[in-house]
Design a protein around this motif. Sequence first.
Motif, PDB file in Angstrom:
ATOM      1  N   ASP A  96       0.826  -1.206   0.000  1.00  0.00           N
ATOM      2  CA  ASP A  96       0.000   0.000   0.000  1.00  0.00           C
ATOM      3  C   ASP A  96       0.866   1.264   0.000  1.00  0.00           C
ATOM      4  O   ASP A  96       0.512   2.270  -0.631  1.00  0.00           O
ATOM      5  CB  ASP A  96      -0.923   0.005   1.220  1.00  0.00           C
ATOM      6  N   LEU A  97       1.981   1.229   0.710  1.00  0.00           N
ATOM      7  CA  LEU A  97       2.876   2.380   0.740  1.00  0.00           C
ATOM      8  C   LEU A  97       3.468   2.630  -0.638  1.00  0.00           C
ATOM      9  O   LEU A  97       3.539   3.779  -1.103  1.00  0.00           O
ATOM     10  CB  LEU A  97       3.988   2.140   1.768  1.00  0.00           C
ATOM     11  N   ILE A  98       3.863   1.563  -1.312  1.00  0.00           N
ATOM     12  CA  ILE A  98       4.425   1.697  -2.653  1.00  0.00           C
ATOM     13  C   ILE A  98       3.391   2.242  -3.629  1.00  0.00           C
ATOM     14  O   ILE A  98       3.691   3.078  -4.491  1.00  0.00           O
ATOM     15  CB  ILE A  98       4.959   0.332  -3.140  1.00  0.00           C
ATOM     16  N   GLU A  99       2.143   1.791  -3.487  1.00  0.00           N
ATOM     17  CA  GLU A  99       1.091   2.135  -4.452  1.00  0.00           C
ATOM     18  C   GLU A  99       0.317   3.391  -4.076  1.00  0.00           C
ATOM     19  O   GLU A  99      -0.636   3.757  -4.766  1.00  0.00           O
ATOM     20  CB  GLU A  99       0.116   0.961  -4.568  1.00  0.00           C
ATOM     21  N   SER A 100       0.711   4.087  -3.008  1.00  0.00           N
ATOM     22  CA  SER A 100      -0.037   5.259  -2.552  1.00  0.00           C
ATOM     23  C   SER A 100      -0.108   6.317  -3.647  1.00  0.00           C
ATOM     24  O   SER A 100       0.883   6.617  -4.308  1.00  0.00           O
ATOM     25  CB  SER A 100       0.627   5.864  -1.309  1.00  0.00           C
ATOM     26  N   THR A 101      -1.293   6.888  -3.817  1.00  0.00           N
ATOM     27  CA  THR A 101      -1.490   7.917  -4.836  1.00  0.00           C
ATOM     28  C   THR A 101      -1.626   9.308  -4.234  1.00  0.00           C
ATOM     29  O   THR A 101      -1.669  10.297  -4.967  1.00  0.00           O
ATOM     30  CB  THR A 101      -2.752   7.612  -5.659  1.00  0.00           C
ATOM     31  N   THR A 102      -1.708   9.403  -2.899  1.00  0.00           N
ATOM     32  CA  THR A 102      -1.790  10.699  -2.241  1.00  0.00           C
ATOM     33  C   THR A 102      -0.875  10.694  -1.017  1.00  0.00           C
ATOM     34  O   THR A 102      -0.490   9.637  -0.510  1.00  0.00           O
ATOM     35  CB  THR A 102      -3.221  11.023  -1.772  1.00  0.00           C
ATOM     36  N   GLU A 103      -0.550  11.890  -0.551  1.00  0.00           N
ATOM     37  CA  GLU A 103       0.293  12.005   0.641  1.00  0.00           C
ATOM     38  C   GLU A 103      -0.404  11.407   1.857  1.00  0.00           C
ATOM     39  O   GLU A 103       0.228  10.746   2.692  1.00  0.00           O
ATOM     40  CB  GLU A 103       0.632  13.476   0.897  1.00  0.00           C
ATOM     41  N   VAL A 104      -1.708  11.635   1.963  1.00  0.00           N
ATOM     42  CA  VAL A 104      -2.460  11.091   3.095  1.00  0.00           C
ATOM     43  C   VAL A 104      -2.411   9.567   3.084  1.00  0.00           C
ATOM     44  O   VAL A 104      -2.205   8.922   4.112  1.00  0.00           O
ATOM     45  CB  VAL A 104      -3.922  11.587   3.069  1.00  0.00           C
ATOM     46  N   ALA A 105      -2.591   8.975   1.902  1.00  0.00           N
ATOM     47  CA  ALA A 105      -2.553   7.513   1.788  1.00  0.00           C
ATOM     48  C   ALA A 105      -1.185   6.975   2.188  1.00  0.00           C
ATOM     49  O   ALA A 105      -1.081   5.946   2.868  1.00  0.00           O
ATOM     50  CB  ALA A 105      -2.894   7.086   0.362  1.00  0.00           C
ATOM     51  N   ALA A 106      -0.127   7.671   1.793  1.00  0.00           N
ATOM     52  CA  ALA A 106       1.223   7.231   2.149  1.00  0.00           C
ATOM     53  C   ALA A 106       1.430   7.285   3.656  1.00  0.00           C
ATOM     54  O   ALA A 106       2.041   6.383   4.248  1.00  0.00           O
ATOM     55  CB  ALA A 106       2.259   8.087   1.428  1.00  0.00           C
ATOM     56  N   ARG A 107       0.918   8.321   4.290  1.00  0.00           N
ATOM     57  CA  ARG A 107       1.070   8.448   5.751  1.00  0.00           C
ATOM     58  C   ARG A 107       0.303   7.327   6.476  1.00  0.00           C
ATOM     59  O   ARG A 107       0.805   6.758   7.448  1.00  0.00           O
ATOM     60  CB  ARG A 107       0.575   9.816   6.216  1.00  0.00           C
ATOM     61  N   LEU A 108      -0.901   7.030   6.003  1.00  0.00           N
ATOM     62  CA  LEU A 108      -1.686   5.972   6.647  1.00  0.00           C
ATOM     63  C   LEU A 108      -1.039   4.604   6.446  1.00  0.00           C
ATOM     64  O   LEU A 108      -1.023   3.776   7.356  1.00  0.00           O
ATOM     65  CB  LEU A 108      -3.109   5.957   6.097  1.00  0.00           C
ATOM     66  N   ALA A 109      -0.509   4.366   5.240  1.00  0.00           N
ATOM     67  CA  ALA A 109       0.184   3.102   4.999  1.00  0.00           C
ATOM     68  C   ALA A 109       1.408   2.986   5.896  1.00  0.00           C
ATOM     69  O   ALA A 109       1.713   1.899   6.409  1.00  0.00           O
ATOM     70  CB  ALA A 109       0.584   2.997   3.529  1.00  0.00           C
ATOM     71  N   GLY A 110       2.106   4.114   6.109  1.00  0.00           N
ATOM     72  CA  GLY A 110       3.253   4.105   7.003  1.00  0.00           C
ATOM     73  C   GLY A 110       2.864   3.761   8.427  1.00  0.00           C
ATOM     74  O   GLY A 110       3.577   3.015   9.118  1.00  0.00           O
ATOM     75  N   ARG A 111       1.726   4.278   8.867  1.00  0.00           N
ATOM     76  CA  ARG A 111       1.244   3.952  10.216  1.00  0.00           C
ATOM     77  C   ARG A 111       0.944   2.461  10.342  1.00  0.00           C
ATOM     78  O   ARG A 111       1.289   1.827  11.350  1.00  0.00           O
ATOM     79  CB  ARG A 111      -0.029   4.738  10.523  1.00  0.00           C
ATOM     80  N   THR A 112       0.282   1.923   9.330  1.00  0.00           N
ATOM     81  CA  THR A 112      -0.044   0.498   9.378  1.00  0.00           C
ATOM     82  C   THR A 112       1.222  -0.339   9.352  1.00  0.00           C
ATOM     83  O   THR A 112       1.323  -1.348  10.053  1.00  0.00           O
ATOM     84  CB  THR A 112      -0.958   0.126   8.196  1.00  0.00           C
TER      85      THR A 112
END
Length: 456
Positions: free
Chosen positions: A138-154
């Motif tokens: 999910d972190l690799i495939e993130s399309t927005t900054e918010v998505a990347a941050r949430l994937a990082g949390r997970t």
Amino acid sequence: MSTAFNSYCGSTETITAIATPPGIGGVGIVRVSGPLASVVAEGLIGRVPKPRFATLADFRARDGEVIDQGIVLFFPAPRSFTGEDVLELQGHGGPVVLDLLLQRALELGARPARPGEFSERAFLNGKLDLAQAEAVADLIESTTEVAARLAGRTLQGELSRRVEGLLEGIVHLRSFVEAAIDFPDEEIDFIADSQVEADLQDLIHDARGLLTSGHQGHLIREGLDLVIAGPPNAGKSSLLNALAGVDAAIVTDIPGTTRDLLRQQIQIGGMPLHIIDTAGLRPARDPIEQEGVRRAREQIEQADHILWVFDGQSDPDHRDFDVSRLPAHVPLTYVRNKIDLTGTPAGLKQGPSGPEVAISALTGAGVDVLCEHLKAICGFPASTEGVFMARRRHLDALDRTLVCLDSALELLRQAPAVELVAEDLRQAQRALGEITGEFTPDDLLDRIFSGFCIGK
């Protein structure tokens, strides 16, 4: 851990793959994992490098000729990403160079890695749980900054910690219930103990909160399929351009300009939107327009939300189309367009048939109000505090957990069916354990990791 973990005793195979995307770049990485990683290192650079130190070395072919010069890193088991011996070769990022390095690793005993196999080994070796492993993709495939941050949390374990906390509560309550079954002579007054019901209510409350956060995270991960529909010449393509910020669609005064579907991916404050502009809905006049209308109706049926655009000049009450023919299960927002020509103030109001936003797609007036409206109705969180990246399978597992907990509470209140309460708690524990991989069928693992990119 899963049944796959119980049967996994460490692979005897060594895998390798190019871990950087195809194309030309400054640096490219070939990754190796398994018991032959040190053999590959000796064959390529003539020695096993010092663990966890970046070492400059010549990468050599079988005949000793230098293929490339770069950085080599060696991570002995178990202190590596996969839990096995891992070798990383960082060379120049040309496809030919990387392919030569990959072929040399294969010559030295490695085999090509399957998609996601490095992350799968990390999971099977207990370096990551299943939710964390999915967060890598999910972190690799993130399309927005918010998505990347949430994937990082997970990836850092936020979802796993919340799931584990809920699991501990279920296991504790389950042990108490089963004690009442196993030791009936010990006079454990199970039903009379109001604390049992209170604990069960707390578990349900926590599970609902987890599910709410999951739905928000799933929205950020997957985005919203938003279909722009309406009669011809209402300004649907103009609205697409206004939302996208580019001239993605051709706009003319001729009704029926849009014949096919136009797709554009954008984000609104971190919320991904998959916008689909459709042909104007009217009795079709030719085979091409008929097909356009058919495709429009098909997309409307599959949409997460519909923006019904109408011309505020000629159709103030949007009576030109029977909106009752639209699918009842898809939420609808009316968009009164061309207010620059009518003098209607921009804004949101609750009309007799649903929410209505007055805009001018030409000037942009009211478009910001429409964007905020979309975020609000879709449950996009004003704050991402406590929100985690969630997949559909996570939501399904949480749904089943809640069903079992609700059933246990109902049984507890209606009848002293202790055995049935215990079974509901067992099923809740199993459903929740699927998220982190405590209980996960092998075929599900195959589906999950096959969706990863090669080299990860």
